[in-house]
Scaffold this motif. Structure first.
Motif, PDB file in Angstrom:
ATOM      1  N   LEU A  22       0.815  -1.218   0.000  1.00  0.00           N
ATOM      2  CA  LEU A  22       0.000   0.000   0.000  1.00  0.00           C
ATOM      3  C   LEU A  22       0.847   1.266   0.000  1.00  0.00           C
ATOM      4  N   ILE A  23       2.064   1.167   0.449  1.00  0.00           N
ATOM      5  CA  ILE A  23       2.910   2.343   0.664  1.00  0.00           C
ATOM      6  C   ILE A  23       3.218   3.153  -0.604  1.00  0.00           C
ATOM      7  N   PRO A  24       3.602   2.543  -1.741  1.00  0.00           N
ATOM      8  CA  PRO A  24       4.077   3.375  -2.859  1.00  0.00           C
ATOM      9  C   PRO A  24       3.100   4.463  -3.297  1.00  0.00           C
ATOM     10  N   THR A  25       1.866   4.118  -3.552  1.00  0.00           N
ATOM     11  CA  THR A  25       0.906   5.113  -4.045  1.00  0.00           C
ATOM     12  C   THR A  25       0.582   6.141  -2.968  1.00  0.00           C
ATOM     13  N   ILE A  26       0.380   5.666  -1.754  1.00  0.00           N
ATOM     14  CA  ILE A  26       0.033   6.585  -0.668  1.00  0.00           C
ATOM     15  C   ILE A  26       1.172   7.562  -0.412  1.00  0.00           C
ATOM     16  N   VAL A  27       2.392   7.052  -0.305  1.00  0.00           N
ATOM     17  CA  VAL A  27       3.549   7.909  -0.008  1.00  0.00           C
ATOM     18  C   VAL A  27       3.809   8.884  -1.153  1.00  0.00           C
ATOM     19  N   ARG A  28       3.650   8.430  -2.387  1.00  0.00           N
ATOM     20  CA  ARG A  28       3.903   9.291  -3.550  1.00  0.00           C
ATOM     21  C   ARG A  28       2.973  10.502  -3.562  1.00  0.00           C
ATOM     22  N   ILE A  29       1.736  10.314  -3.092  1.00  0.00           N
ATOM     23  CA  ILE A  29       0.757  11.410  -3.103  1.00  0.00           C
ATOM     24  C   ILE A  29       0.844  12.255  -1.833  1.00  0.00           C
ATOM     25  N   LYS A 112      -9.051  -2.734 -12.266  1.00  0.00           N
ATOM     26  CA  LYS A 112      -8.758  -1.655 -11.313  1.00  0.00           C
ATOM     27  C   LYS A 112      -9.832  -1.598 -10.219  1.00  0.00           C
ATOM     28  N   GLN A 113     -11.085  -1.765 -10.615  1.00  0.00           N
ATOM     29  CA  GLN A 113     -12.179  -1.764  -9.634  1.00  0.00           C
ATOM     30  C   GLN A 113     -12.029  -2.928  -8.662  1.00  0.00           C
ATOM     31  N   LEU A 114     -11.697  -4.101  -9.184  1.00  0.00           N
ATOM     32  CA  LEU A 114     -11.513  -5.278  -8.337  1.00  0.00           C
ATOM     33  C   LEU A 114     -10.383  -5.063  -7.326  1.00  0.00           C
ATOM     34  N   HIS A 115      -9.296  -4.469  -7.780  1.00  0.00           N
ATOM     35  CA  HIS A 115      -8.142  -4.295  -6.900  1.00  0.00           C
ATOM     36  C   HIS A 115      -8.320  -3.169  -5.886  1.00  0.00           C
ATOM     37  N   LYS A 116      -9.403  -2.406  -6.041  1.00  0.00           N
ATOM     38  CA  LYS A 116      -9.721  -1.425  -4.991  1.00  0.00           C
ATOM     39  C   LYS A 116     -10.223  -2.129  -3.732  1.00  0.00           C
ATOM     40  N   LEU A 117     -10.530  -3.417  -3.843  1.00  0.00           N
ATOM     41  CA  LEU A 117     -10.920  -4.196  -2.658  1.00  0.00           C
ATOM     42  C   LEU A 117      -9.817  -4.209  -1.607  1.00  0.00           C
ATOM     43  N   THR A 118      -8.604  -3.943  -2.029  1.00  0.00           N
ATOM     44  CA  THR A 118      -7.494  -3.905  -1.073  1.00  0.00           C
ATOM     45  C   THR A 118      -7.747  -2.860   0.017  1.00  0.00           C
ATOM     46  N   TYR A 119      -8.469  -1.776  -0.334  1.00  0.00           N
ATOM     47  CA  TYR A 119      -8.755  -0.742   0.663  1.00  0.00           C
ATOM     48  C   TYR A 119      -9.866  -1.194   1.614  1.00  0.00           C
ATOM     49  N   VAL A 120     -10.748  -2.045   1.148  1.00  0.00           N
ATOM     50  CA  VAL A 120     -11.775  -2.631   2.027  1.00  0.00           C
ATOM     51  C   VAL A 120     -11.073  -3.561   3.024  1.00  0.00           C
TER      52      VAL A 120
END
Length: 185
Positions: A22-29, A112-120
Motif C-alpha cells: 500500500l505504501i508506494p501510491t500513498i507515499v507518492r501522493i 482496477k475496480q476489483l483491486h480497490k478491494l485492497t482498501y476494504v
C-alpha cells in the motif's frame, strides 16, 4: 502480554507485507518529495511479488489457525465468528489470482475496480486484529494496530489530496479563457 505463536507471527508478517504493497501510491501522493528518493518507484516495481508473499503468509496463518482451532466448516457460526478473517482471505485470494498481466488484459477497467478491494481489506484487518486479539494481546498486537491505523490515516489524507487536486483542475478548466478571450462561464 502473551508470547506470539507461529500463526500470529505469520499473520503479522503477512500484514507487514500487505502494508508495504500500500505504501508506494500513498507515499507518492501524501509525501511527493519522496519521488526523488526513488523508493516509491522501487516498491511499485516489486508490489506484485510482495503482494503474493503477503498472500502466502496469510495462507500459512489461516492454515495453522484452522488446525489449531479445529474449525467445523459446516457450522455457520464458525463463519460468523471468523467473518473478518474469512472476508479478508477471500479478498486477498481474488487479488492474488488476478495479479498477472493476463488478468489485467482480460478484465480491463474492471481489474482496477476489483483491486480497490485492497482498501476494504485495510479496514477489515483493523477489526480482525482488534476482535481476535482482545483479551490476549501479544507484543505484535499493538505494533499491528498502530501500523494499520497509520496506513488508514495516510490513505484518508491521500483521498483528501486527490479530491482537492480534482477540484482545482475543474476550477481551472471552468475559468480558463478560450482563444477569443471570453470566459467559458
Amino acid at each position: 502480554m502473551d508470547e506470539s505463536p507461529l500463526p500470529n507471527i505469520l499473520g503479522f508478517l503477512s500484514l507487514a507485507s500487505y502494508i508495504v504493497t500500500l505504501i508506494p501510491t500513498i507515499v507518492r501522493i501524501v509525501f511527493p518529495q519522496t519521488k526523488e528518493t526513488g523508493i516509491p518507484q522501487w516498491l511499485l516495481k516489486r508490489r506484485r511479488i510482495i503482494g503474493l508473499i503477503a498472500y502466502s503468509l496469510a495462507l500459512g496463518h489461516a492454515f495453522l489457525m484452522v488446525q489449531k482451532r479445529n474449525f467445523d466448516f459446516f457450522d455457520i457460526k464458525t463463519f460468523w465468528i471468523y467473518i473478518q478473517g474469512v472476508s479478508t482471505f477471500i479478498i486477498f485470494t481474488l487479488l492474488s489470482i488476478t495479479s498477472n498481466n493476463w488478468s489485467i488484459k482480460k478484465l480491463k477497467k474492471n481489474w482496477k475496480q476489483l483491486h480497490k478491494l485492497t482498501y476494504v481489506a485495510m479496514v477489515i484487518l483493523i477489526w480482525h486484529i482488534w476482535d481476535k486479539m482482545s483479551g490476549h494481546w501479544t507484543y505484535l498486537t499493538p505494533i499491528s494496530l498502530v501500523a494499520m491505523l497509520t496506513i488508514v490515516v495516510l490513505f484518508i489524507i491521500r483521498l483528501r489530496i486527490e479530491h482537492q487536486n480534482k477540484q482545482q483542475k475543474k476550477a481551472h478548466i471552468i475559468t480558463k479563457p478560450d482563444l477569443v478571450g471570453k470566459s467559458t462561464r
